[in-house]
Write a protein that holds these residues in place. Sequence first.
Motif, PDB file in Angstrom:
ATOM      1  N   ALA A 264      58.387  65.505  27.957  1.00 19.54           N
ATOM      2  CA  ALA A 264      58.687  65.018  26.632  1.00 19.54           C
ATOM      3  C   ALA A 264      60.105  64.488  26.570  1.00 19.54           C
ATOM      4  CB  ALA A 264      58.640  66.439  25.516  1.00 19.54           C
ATOM      5  N   MET A 265      60.980  64.867  27.174  1.00 18.03           N
ATOM      6  CA  MET A 265      62.428  64.431  27.035  1.00 18.03           C
ATOM      7  C   MET A 265      62.497  62.817  27.639  1.00 18.03           C
ATOM      8  SD  MET A 265      66.257  66.003  28.308  1.00 18.03           S
ATOM      9  CE  MET A 265      66.217  67.042  26.724  1.00 18.03           C
ATOM     10  N   LEU A 275      56.862  55.517  19.681  1.00 15.18           N
ATOM     11  CA  LEU A 275      56.233  56.559  18.904  1.00 15.18           C
ATOM     12  C   LEU A 275      56.007  57.809  19.882  1.00 15.18           C
ATOM     13  CD1 LEU A 275      54.734  58.137  16.679  1.00 15.18           C
ATOM     14  CD2 LEU A 275      52.883  57.183  17.357  1.00 15.18           C
ATOM     15  N   VAL A 276      56.711  59.000  19.638  1.00 16.01           N
ATOM     16  CA  VAL A 276      56.496  60.197  20.414  1.00 16.01           C
ATOM     17  C   VAL A 276      56.166  61.188  19.676  1.00 16.01           C
ATOM     18  CG1 VAL A 276      57.800  61.799  22.120  1.00 16.01           C
ATOM     19  CG2 VAL A 276      58.476  59.426  21.786  1.00 16.01           C
ATOM     20  N   TYR A 447      52.044  67.813  24.953  1.00 18.47           N
ATOM     21  CA  TYR A 447      51.948  69.074  24.457  1.00 18.47           C
ATOM     22  C   TYR A 447      52.755  70.078  25.151  1.00 18.47           C
ATOM     23  CZ  TYR A 447      49.447  73.627  23.374  1.00 18.47           C
ATOM     24  OH  TYR A 447      49.594  75.098  23.076  1.00 18.47           O
ATOM     25  N   LEU A 448      53.572  70.756  24.550  1.00 19.98           N
ATOM     26  CA  LEU A 448      54.772  71.413  25.183  1.00 19.98           C
ATOM     27  C   LEU A 448      54.119  72.664  25.463  1.00 19.98           C
ATOM     28  CD1 LEU A 448      57.703  70.292  22.925  1.00 19.98           C
ATOM     29  CD2 LEU A 448      57.450  69.952  25.399  1.00 19.98           C
ATOM     30  N   ASN A 449      53.708  73.052  26.633  1.00 15.90           N
ATOM     31  CA  ASN A 449      53.051  74.343  27.076  1.00 15.90           C
ATOM     32  C   ASN A 449      54.174  75.466  27.253  1.00 15.90           C
ATOM     33  OD1 ASN A 449      50.818  75.791  27.298  1.00 15.90           O
ATOM     34  ND2 ASN A 449      50.130  74.812  29.259  1.00 15.90           N
ATOM     35  N   GLY A 450      53.914  76.424  26.501  1.00 14.80           N
ATOM     36  CA  GLY A 450      54.961  77.621  26.789  1.00 14.80           C
ATOM     37  C   GLY A 450      56.027  77.721  25.746  1.00 14.80           C
TER      38      GLY A 450
END
Length: 464
Positions: A264-265, A275-276, A447-450
Motif C-alpha cells: 500500500a505504501m 488513484l490508490v 486489501y490490507l490484510n490483518g
Amino acid sequence: MEQDDKKLFVLDTNVLLHEPLAIYSFKEHDVVVPMTVLEELDQIKDRKRDISRDARVAIRALEDILGGQTTPEEIVSGVPLPKREGHGDAVGSLSIFPDHQLEFTQASLPGDNNDNRIINTALHLQKQFAPRHVVLVTKDINMRLKAKGAGINLVEDYRTDQLIDDIRFLTKGFHQFEGDFWARKEHVNTETQGRHTVHRVPVREVGEENFYTNQYLIDEDSNFCGRVLSNNDEDLEILDLGRDRLLNLDAWGIKPKNIYQGMAMQALLDPDIDLVILTGPAGCGKTLLAMAAALEMVVERGLYDKVIVTRNTPEIAESIGFLPGTEEEKMAPWLAAITDTLEVLHKHDVNPSGSMNYIMDKANIQFKSINFMRGRSIQNSVVLLDECQNLTASQIKTMITRMGEGTKLICSGNLAQIDSNYLTAVTSGLTYIVERFKNFDGSANVYLNGVVRSRLAEFAEENL
C-alpha cells in the motif's frame, strides 16, 4: 416474442433513487411505475440532500418518455421506450399504474403505507396478466419479504449495476503464490530500466490467474515481491520490488508493519499512480498510511500543493443537531479519524498540539464536505476520500471526475461497515471502483490484510 414471454417489472422508489435511469435496464421487458412511486419521488425531489438530485433525474427521464402528446390511456397501457445511447437493448414499454384506484381485496395488504400500495399493485398485475411473469423490483429487504409473504411469486433486488455476485470474489489487489515464485520459471528475461529491474515471464509459467496492471505479486517462501506493469497473452512484465525494500519504506516516520502495508505504501508514494484504493478491516492502517504518505509527498517531497480530506456524513447514531462554524469546523467531527491520525504521527514531539497546527498550515490540510464537490476542479493536490463504502457508484464518479492535473486520489473504506440503508457490500461504490479500475494503469488497489491497531481491536474483528 410472444406477449407472455415478456416480463412485467414493477419498480419501487428506491430503485429509481439508486439508478435514476433504471427504466432502461430491462431489455425487451415492460416496466411499470406505480403512482405511489411518483408521489414519493415528488416528496424527495425538493430536499436539501444529494438523493434529491437522483429523484429529479428520474422524474425528468419519466417525463421525457411520457410527456408531450401522450394520452392518459397510453400512459396506463404503456408507451414504447425511445432509443437512448448506451441502452440500445431497451425495447420494452413504460407505463404508470394508477394504484390509488385499486379497491382492496381480502388478499391485499392494508393500504396505510406506500410499501403496501406498491405490493398491492404487483399483486393486482400478477392476477390481471397471469400467466405472464410479474416481477416486483426493490432494494428494500423487508419489502421483499413482505411481498413474498403477500403472495407475489417473483421478487428481486435491482442488480443490473452489480459487478460481482459475492464479495469474496472482489479482487484484493495482490496475488500470493504458493512456495517460491522463482521455482520452475525457466524462461525469464530480466533487464534494468534506470534504477528499476523488470522481469518478463511467460504467462504459461506463472499460472492460470487473470493478472491485471498494477497488481502486486508475493509468494510464501522467498523475498520476492513484484508489481505487474503489463500483461498480454504471452508475457507478464513484472517490476521487481522486493519484500525487504517494501518493509523499509518510510513516510513521515511511519514504516509498514506487514507486507500488505508495504504494498500500500509503495502505491501511495508512487507519483505515477493517480488513484490508490485501500480496503480492509477496521484497524488495518488505511487512514494512517494515507495521511502519512500525503504529508510526505506534500511537505517533504513537494510533489503536491495541499491535502484535501473529505467523506460523506451518514448518521450512524442519532443526530447531534446543528453544528455552528465554517465548513471545515462543521466537518471536524466527521473527520476526527484524520485528527486522531495526526496526533499519532506527532505524539513524540515536544509540543504535539503546536506540531499539529504547524503541519495543518504547512501541508495546507483542508477539510471539505463531499456535498460541495460538484463542479470543482482540484489541481496538484492529494485528496483523501475516507469511508468510501457508504458512497454509491454515482457519488464516487462525481468525486473522481473532480480530479484535475497533478492530483492523486486516495479512496479508503471497510466494506463490513456500511451505514447506508440501500447499499450492500456488493453494490457499494467502493466495490464498484475496485472492479472498474483494476485494469487502469493509473490506479492500484490493496486489501490490507490483518489488524495492527491493537490486540483488542484484532480480537474484536475476528470474534465479534
